[in-house]
Design a protein around this motif. Structure first.
Motif, PDB file in Angstrom:
ATOM      1  N   VAL A  77     -11.329   1.683   3.824  1.00 57.37           N
ATOM      2  CA  VAL A  77      -9.868   1.722   3.859  1.00 57.37           C
ATOM      3  C   VAL A  77      -9.295   1.166   2.556  1.00 57.37           C
ATOM      4  CG1 VAL A  77      -7.776   1.011   5.078  1.00 57.37           C
ATOM      5  CG2 VAL A  77      -9.893   1.403   6.366  1.00 57.37           C
ATOM      6  N   ALA A  78      -8.389   1.925   1.962  1.00 56.65           N
ATOM      7  CA  ALA A  78      -7.607   1.432   0.825  1.00 56.65           C
ATOM      8  C   ALA A  78      -6.205   1.124   1.322  1.00 56.65           C
ATOM      9  CB  ALA A  78      -7.556   2.476  -0.284  1.00 56.65           C
ATOM     10  N   ARG A  79      -5.725  -0.063   1.006  1.00 52.47           N
ATOM     11  CA  ARG A  79      -4.380  -0.482   1.405  1.00 52.47           C
ATOM     12  C   ARG A  79      -3.550  -0.731   0.148  1.00 52.47           C
ATOM     13  NH1 ARG A  79      -3.820  -5.425   5.454  1.00 52.47           N
ATOM     14  NH2 ARG A  79      -4.984  -6.496   3.806  1.00 52.47           N
ATOM     15  N   LEU A  80      -2.337  -0.197   0.124  1.00 59.01           N
ATOM     16  CA  LEU A  80      -1.448  -0.364  -1.017  1.00 59.01           C
ATOM     17  C   LEU A  80      -0.005  -0.165  -0.573  1.00 59.01           C
ATOM     18  CD1 LEU A  80      -1.479   2.908  -3.149  1.00 59.01           C
ATOM     19  CD2 LEU A  80      -2.887   2.687  -1.109  1.00 59.01           C
ATOM     20  N   ASP A  81       0.908  -0.546  -1.427  1.00 55.57           N
ATOM     21  CA  ASP A  81       2.323  -0.238  -1.221  1.00 55.57           C
ATOM     22  C   ASP A  81       2.567   1.118  -1.867  1.00 55.57           C
ATOM     23  OD1 ASP A  81       5.072  -0.011  -1.230  1.00 55.57           O
ATOM     24  OD2 ASP A  81       5.461  -1.985  -2.127  1.00 55.57           O
ATOM     25  N   SER A  87       0.004  11.127   7.396  1.00 56.10           N
ATOM     26  CA  SER A  87       0.953  10.858   8.475  1.00 56.10           C
ATOM     27  C   SER A  87       2.012   9.894   7.966  1.00 56.10           C
ATOM     28  CB  SER A  87       0.243  10.282   9.706  1.00 56.10           C
ATOM     29  OG  SER A  87      -0.399   9.064   9.379  1.00 56.10           O
ATOM     30  N   VAL A  88       3.110   9.809   8.704  1.00 56.80           N
ATOM     31  CA  VAL A  88       4.181   8.894   8.327  1.00 56.80           C
ATOM     32  C   VAL A  88       4.583   8.076   9.550  1.00 56.80           C
ATOM     33  CG1 VAL A  88       5.961  10.642   8.744  1.00 56.80           C
ATOM     34  CG2 VAL A  88       6.479   8.706   7.262  1.00 56.80           C
ATOM     35  N   GLY A  89       4.814   6.793   9.323  1.00 56.23           N
ATOM     36  CA  GLY A  89       5.206   5.900  10.397  1.00 56.23           C
ATOM     37  C   GLY A  89       6.611   5.369  10.192  1.00 56.23           C
ATOM     38  N   ASN A  90       7.169   4.787  11.220  1.00 56.95           N
ATOM     39  CA  ASN A  90       8.538   4.285  11.177  1.00 56.95           C
ATOM     40  C   ASN A  90       8.579   2.886  10.556  1.00 56.95           C
ATOM     41  OD1 ASN A  90      11.260   4.123  11.490  1.00 56.95           O
ATOM     42  ND2 ASN A  90      11.232   3.754  13.686  1.00 56.95           N
ATOM     43  N   PHE A  91       8.156   2.820   9.297  1.00 55.69           N
ATOM     44  CA  PHE A  91       8.304   1.619   8.489  1.00 55.69           C
ATOM     45  C   PHE A  91       8.566   2.088   7.060  1.00 55.69           C
ATOM     46  CE2 PHE A  91       3.836   2.634   9.156  1.00 55.69           C
ATOM     47  CZ  PHE A  91       3.287   2.664   7.883  1.00 55.69           C
ATOM     48  N   ARG A  92       9.313   1.333   6.293  1.00 55.39           N
ATOM     49  CA  ARG A  92       9.814   1.823   5.008  1.00 55.39           C
ATOM     50  C   ARG A  92       8.699   2.027   3.992  1.00 55.39           C
ATOM     51  NH1 ARG A  92      14.026   2.906   1.877  1.00 55.39           N
ATOM     52  NH2 ARG A  92      13.861   2.430  -0.338  1.00 55.39           N
ATOM     53  N   GLN A  93       7.832   1.052   3.828  1.00 54.04           N
ATOM     54  CA  GLN A  93       6.804   1.162   2.791  1.00 54.04           C
ATOM     55  C   GLN A  93       5.516   0.493   3.249  1.00 54.04           C
ATOM     56  OE1 GLN A  93       9.721  -1.321   0.500  1.00 54.04           O
ATOM     57  NE2 GLN A  93       7.867  -1.889  -0.654  1.00 54.04           N
ATOM     58  N   GLY A  94       4.430   0.890   2.588  1.00 53.68           N
ATOM     59  CA  GLY A  94       3.105   0.454   2.981  1.00 53.68           C
ATOM     60  C   GLY A  94       2.239   1.676   3.228  1.00 53.68           C
ATOM     61  N   MET A  95       0.930   1.535   3.001  1.00 56.29           N
ATOM     62  CA  MET A  95       0.043   2.689   3.114  1.00 56.29           C
ATOM     63  C   MET A  95      -1.387   2.255   3.404  1.00 56.29           C
ATOM     64  SD  MET A  95      -0.603   5.697   0.270  1.00 56.29           S
ATOM     65  CE  MET A  95       0.873   6.572   0.809  1.00 56.29           C
ATOM     66  N   LEU A  96      -2.043   3.042   4.263  1.00 63.98           N
ATOM     67  CA  LEU A  96      -3.477   2.925   4.506  1.00 63.98           C
ATOM     68  C   LEU A  96      -4.105   4.297   4.292  1.00 63.98           C
ATOM     69  CD1 LEU A  96      -3.515   0.869   7.853  1.00 63.98           C
ATOM     70  CD2 LEU A  96      -3.905  -0.024   5.539  1.00 63.98           C
ATOM     71  N   VAL A  97      -5.175   4.341   3.512  1.00 62.21           N
ATOM     72  CA  VAL A  97      -5.944   5.568   3.297  1.00 62.21           C
ATOM     73  C   VAL A  97      -7.368   5.276   3.757  1.00 62.21           C
ATOM     74  CG1 VAL A  97      -6.735   7.284   1.637  1.00 62.21           C
ATOM     75  CG2 VAL A  97      -4.513   6.164   1.313  1.00 62.21           C
ATOM     76  N   SER A  98      -7.870   6.049   4.729  1.00 65.22           N
ATOM     77  CA  SER A  98      -9.183   5.740   5.302  1.00 65.22           C
ATOM     78  C   SER A  98     -10.160   6.893   5.125  1.00 65.22           C
ATOM     79  CB  SER A  98      -9.055   5.378   6.784  1.00 65.22           C
ATOM     80  OG  SER A  98      -8.474   6.438   7.517  1.00 65.22           O
ATOM     81  N   LEU A  99     -11.418   6.522   4.898  1.00 62.10           N
ATOM     82  CA  LEU A  99     -12.508   7.465   4.691  1.00 62.10           C
ATOM     83  C   LEU A  99     -13.626   7.135   5.684  1.00 62.10           C
ATOM     84  CD1 LEU A  99     -14.024   9.636   2.962  1.00 62.10           C
ATOM     85  CD2 LEU A  99     -14.777   7.735   1.493  1.00 62.10           C
ATOM     86  N   THR A 116       4.132  -5.544  -3.860  1.00 59.59           N
ATOM     87  CA  THR A 116       3.156  -5.921  -4.871  1.00 59.59           C
ATOM     88  C   THR A 116       2.652  -4.644  -5.537  1.00 59.59           C
ATOM     89  OG1 THR A 116       1.037  -5.722  -3.670  1.00 59.59           O
ATOM     90  CG2 THR A 116       2.361  -7.698  -3.235  1.00 59.59           C
ATOM     91  N   ASP A 117       1.928  -4.810  -6.627  1.00 63.77           N
ATOM     92  CA  ASP A 117       1.331  -3.674  -7.328  1.00 63.77           C
ATOM     93  C   ASP A 117      -0.179  -3.648  -7.155  1.00 63.77           C
ATOM     94  OD1 ASP A 117       3.855  -3.000  -8.189  1.00 63.77           O
ATOM     95  OD2 ASP A 117       3.676  -4.106 -10.079  1.00 63.77           O
ATOM     96  N   ARG A 118      -0.643  -4.214  -6.046  1.00 65.43           N
ATOM     97  CA  ARG A 118      -2.075  -4.331  -5.790  1.00 65.43           C
ATOM     98  C   ARG A 118      -2.579  -3.223  -4.881  1.00 65.43           C
ATOM     99  NH1 ARG A 118      -2.009  -9.550  -2.831  1.00 65.43           N
ATOM    100  NH2 ARG A 118      -4.060  -8.821  -2.179  1.00 65.43           N
ATOM    101  N   LEU A 119      -3.886  -3.026  -4.919  1.00 65.23           N
ATOM    102  CA  LEU A 119      -4.599  -2.168  -3.980  1.00 65.23           C
ATOM    103  C   LEU A 119      -5.831  -2.926  -3.512  1.00 65.23           C
ATOM    104  CD1 LEU A 119      -5.425   1.608  -4.304  1.00 65.23           C
ATOM    105  CD2 LEU A 119      -7.219   0.002  -3.700  1.00 65.23           C
ATOM    106  N   ASP A 120      -6.009  -3.038  -2.201  1.00 73.10           N
ATOM    107  CA  ASP A 120      -7.173  -3.710  -1.624  1.00 73.10           C
ATOM    108  C   ASP A 120      -8.053  -2.689  -0.915  1.00 73.10           C
ATOM    109  OD1 ASP A 120      -6.171  -6.091  -2.500  1.00 73.10           O
ATOM    110  OD2 ASP A 120      -5.569  -6.834  -0.529  1.00 73.10           O
TER     111      ASP A 120
END
Length: 316
Positions: free
Chosen positions: A292-296, A210-222, A273-277
């Motif tokens: 949940v993986a969170r990254l830019d 899905s895509v949201g109305n914000f420029r960057q950022g990401m959540l991937v959930s399992l 940032t270049d991180r993934l949490d």
């Protein structure tokens, strides 16, 4: 830089970004300029589609980064190969070669020895943004036997609109796009082959981006039903497996279990940032967990990952 001969011993490596004007290419160029570890050589804008001019840029480079559509990336690889012994090493940010034979997958934290494989590879495929988050969650669990390879996996994800290319960016920034939408509902998203291959899955997962109305950022959930997994592990067991896998990793970290008590997570916290949490949320009463993986999506999901791979490949 007009001198297009290869650098002499002790000189900084030369890098040519084929497709520098796109979102990923610009992000890579900015990061490389800030680091100052390599010399980026650029082609004149009017010659970006001139095969002979591009070949000469490739001849001058120690490494080329492809930020192109898939077909154009394949053509660029052939163009580089035509140089024979003078061919540079290749880092491809497109989807074209991510599961291709002869290419090393550019996710250094994915498995033991992966960073070393990238460092020694002549052809490296930069991962997809969604795939980076999904594989980060899946692979450690599969490797440790906590998640069967044929388990029915469903993955949900949301990204900022910058991951959708120029037309989507223009639509959102001109207020022509919806605030939120699901897409890829034909269930054949271009990241699925690499998620399945490097997530070590024998069964095609369901992936709903899905895509949201914000420029960057990401959540991937399992989401997982824990009682359906071998040995009915707890959320704490999954957290421990993930924490062990990423212990000491430079750009990937597993959040402390107590952070899950808040029961919420937002997508923009790692922007620029270049991180993934990784976060593990669980409900023991119902035997359920959500990882949940969170990254830019422009950082560890694209340009940041490319620069990390470049530094491994060039030893800088």
């Amino acid at each position: 830089m007009s001198d297009q001969t290869h650098p002499t011993a002790g000189a900084r490596p030369r890098v040519f970004i084929d497709g520098e004007a796109g979102t990923t290419g610009l992000g890579i160029r900015t990061r490389l300029d800030e680091l100052g570890l390599v010399d980026v050589i650029s082609i004149a804008p009017e010659k970006r589609k001139d095969a002979d001019a591009r070949r000469e840029m490739m001849r001058a480079a120690d490494l080329i980064i492809l930020c192109l559509p898939d077909d154009a990336a394949r053509e660029a690889v052939s163009l580089a190969a035509s140089l024979g012994d003078e061919a540079p090493r290749v880092l491809d940010a497109s989807t074209a070669h991510r599961v291709s034979e002869g290419w090393t997958y550019g996710f250094p934290e994915m498995a033991e020895g992966q960073a070393e494989a990238i460092a020694g590879a002549s052809h490296v495929a930069n991962p997809g943004c969604y795939a980076t988050g999904a594989i980060a969650l899946l692979r450690p669990l599969v490797e440790r036997g906590l998640l069967p390879v044929d388990f029915p996996v469903a993955i949900n994800a949301v990204s900022g609109y910058s991951g959708g290319g120029r037309s989507m960016i223009e639509d959102y920034e001109a207020a022509r796009a919806p605030a939120f939408e699901l897409y890829g509902l034909g269930l054949k998203h271009k990241h699925l082959p690499e998620i399945r291959a490097y997530g070590l899955l024998a069964r095609q997962p369901i992936f709903v981006p899905s895509v949201g109305n914000f420029r960057q950022g990401m959540l991937v959930s399992l989401p997982l039903f824990l009682r359906d997994l071998p040995g009915a592990p707890s959320a704490a067991d999954l957290h421990a497996a993930l924490a062990a896998h990423y212990e000491g990793a430079r750009n990937v970290a597993v959040a402390p279990q107590e952070e899950a008590d808040a029961g919420r997570i937002e997508a923009l916290a790692l922007n620029d940032t270049d991180r993934l949490d990784i976060h593990v949320f669980g409900n023991a009463e119902h035997g359920q967990a959500v990882l949940v993986a969170r990254l830019d999506n422009l950082g560890k999901g694209a340009s940041g990952a490319a620069v990390q791979n470049l530094r491994l490949m060039l030893g800088v």
